[in-house]
Design a protein around this motif. Structure first.
Motif, PDB file in Angstrom:
ATOM      1  N   SER A  39       0.834  -1.202   0.000  1.00 49.15           N
ATOM      2  CA  SER A  39       0.000   0.000   0.000  1.00 49.15           C
ATOM      3  C   SER A  39       0.868   1.252   0.000  1.00 49.15           C
ATOM      4  CB  SER A  39      -0.943   0.033   1.214  1.00 49.15           C
ATOM      5  OG  SER A  39      -0.194   0.161   2.413  1.00 49.15           O
ATOM      6  N   ARG A  40       0.215   2.370  -0.326  1.00 47.98           N
ATOM      7  CA  ARG A  40       0.907   3.661  -0.336  1.00 47.98           C
ATOM      8  C   ARG A  40      -0.027   4.727   0.215  1.00 47.98           C
ATOM      9  NH1 ARG A  40       2.286   7.835  -5.196  1.00 47.98           N
ATOM     10  NH2 ARG A  40       3.942   8.963  -4.104  1.00 47.98           N
ATOM     11  N   HIS A  41       0.535   5.602   1.028  1.00 49.69           N
ATOM     12  CA  HIS A  41      -0.209   6.733   1.582  1.00 49.69           C
ATOM     13  C   HIS A  41       0.660   7.977   1.435  1.00 49.69           C
ATOM     14  CE1 HIS A  41      -3.071   3.936   3.400  1.00 49.69           C
ATOM     15  NE2 HIS A  41      -1.999   3.196   3.614  1.00 49.69           N
ATOM     16  N   LEU A  42       0.143   8.987   0.755  1.00 52.24           N
ATOM     17  CA  LEU A  42       0.857  10.239   0.521  1.00 52.24           C
ATOM     18  C   LEU A  42       0.126  11.332   1.291  1.00 52.24           C
ATOM     19  CD1 LEU A  42       3.085  11.709  -1.140  1.00 52.24           C
ATOM     20  CD2 LEU A  42       1.364  12.019  -2.929  1.00 52.24           C
ATOM     21  N   GLY A  43       0.855  12.065   2.120  1.00 53.60           N
ATOM     22  CA  GLY A  43       0.221  13.102   2.923  1.00 53.60           C
ATOM     23  C   GLY A  43       0.991  14.400   2.916  1.00 53.60           C
ATOM     24  N   VAL A  54       5.017   3.880   2.382  1.00 51.21           N
ATOM     25  CA  VAL A  54       4.757   2.713   1.540  1.00 51.21           C
ATOM     26  C   VAL A  54       4.958   1.467   2.397  1.00 51.21           C
ATOM     27  CG1 VAL A  54       5.362   1.483  -0.581  1.00 51.21           C
ATOM     28  CG2 VAL A  54       5.576   3.983  -0.480  1.00 51.21           C
ATOM     29  N   ARG A  55       3.967   0.580   2.355  1.00 51.53           N
ATOM     30  CA  ARG A  55       4.047  -0.670   3.114  1.00 51.53           C
ATOM     31  C   ARG A  55       4.480  -1.786   2.171  1.00 51.53           C
ATOM     32  NH1 ARG A  55      -1.143  -2.719   4.497  1.00 51.53           N
ATOM     33  NH2 ARG A  55      -0.743  -4.922   4.659  1.00 51.53           N
ATOM     34  N   TRP A  56       5.521  -2.508   2.599  1.00 49.28           N
ATOM     35  CA  TRP A  56       6.106  -3.591   1.812  1.00 49.28           C
ATOM     36  C   TRP A  56       6.038  -4.900   2.585  1.00 49.28           C
ATOM     37  CZ3 TRP A  56       7.671  -2.517  -3.064  1.00 49.28           C
ATOM     38  CH2 TRP A  56       7.918  -1.182  -3.383  1.00 49.28           C
TER      39      TRP A  56
END
Length: 104
Positions: A39-43, A54-56
């Motif tokens: 997943s990816r979260h941009l803030g 980014v979750r790996w």
């Protein structure tokens, strides 16, 4: 394998376009094709800086993607908007993770 968070903080170049989020499609699409991407979260922070989380599936997969990203998509608008000297990257093993149930 220990799930890993990749935390990248950065600032945009002063002349960077106001549509930085819209320009990130190329980055998100590239990440989604990488082995181990979850997943990816941009803030955007209150001080105008940015955080990209980014979750790996593993630290090794995160590091492998980091070694390739600039060579493969470093010339895209979103990557060119970032002030290189402002980039700070770190990693953390996921100790707790909770997803909201569907429909919440």
């Amino acid at each position: 394998m220990t799930e890993t968070l990749e935390i990248v903080s950065f600032r945009l170049k002063p002349e960077a376009a106001a549509d930085f989020v819209a320009q990130n499609g190329a980055v998100t699409d590239w990440l989604a094709r990488q082995p181990g991407f979850l997943s990816r979260h941009l803030g955007k922070r209150e001080d105008g800086g940015w955080i990209d989380v980014v979750r790996w599936q593993s630290l090794e997969q995160a590091q492998a993607a980091a070694q390739r990203i600039m060579a493969e998509i470093g010339d895209c608008e979103a990557m060119q908007a970032i002030e290189p000297a402002s980039v700070a990257t770190g990693h953390a093993a996921v100790a707790l993770s909770r997803l909201e149930p569907s429909g919440a």
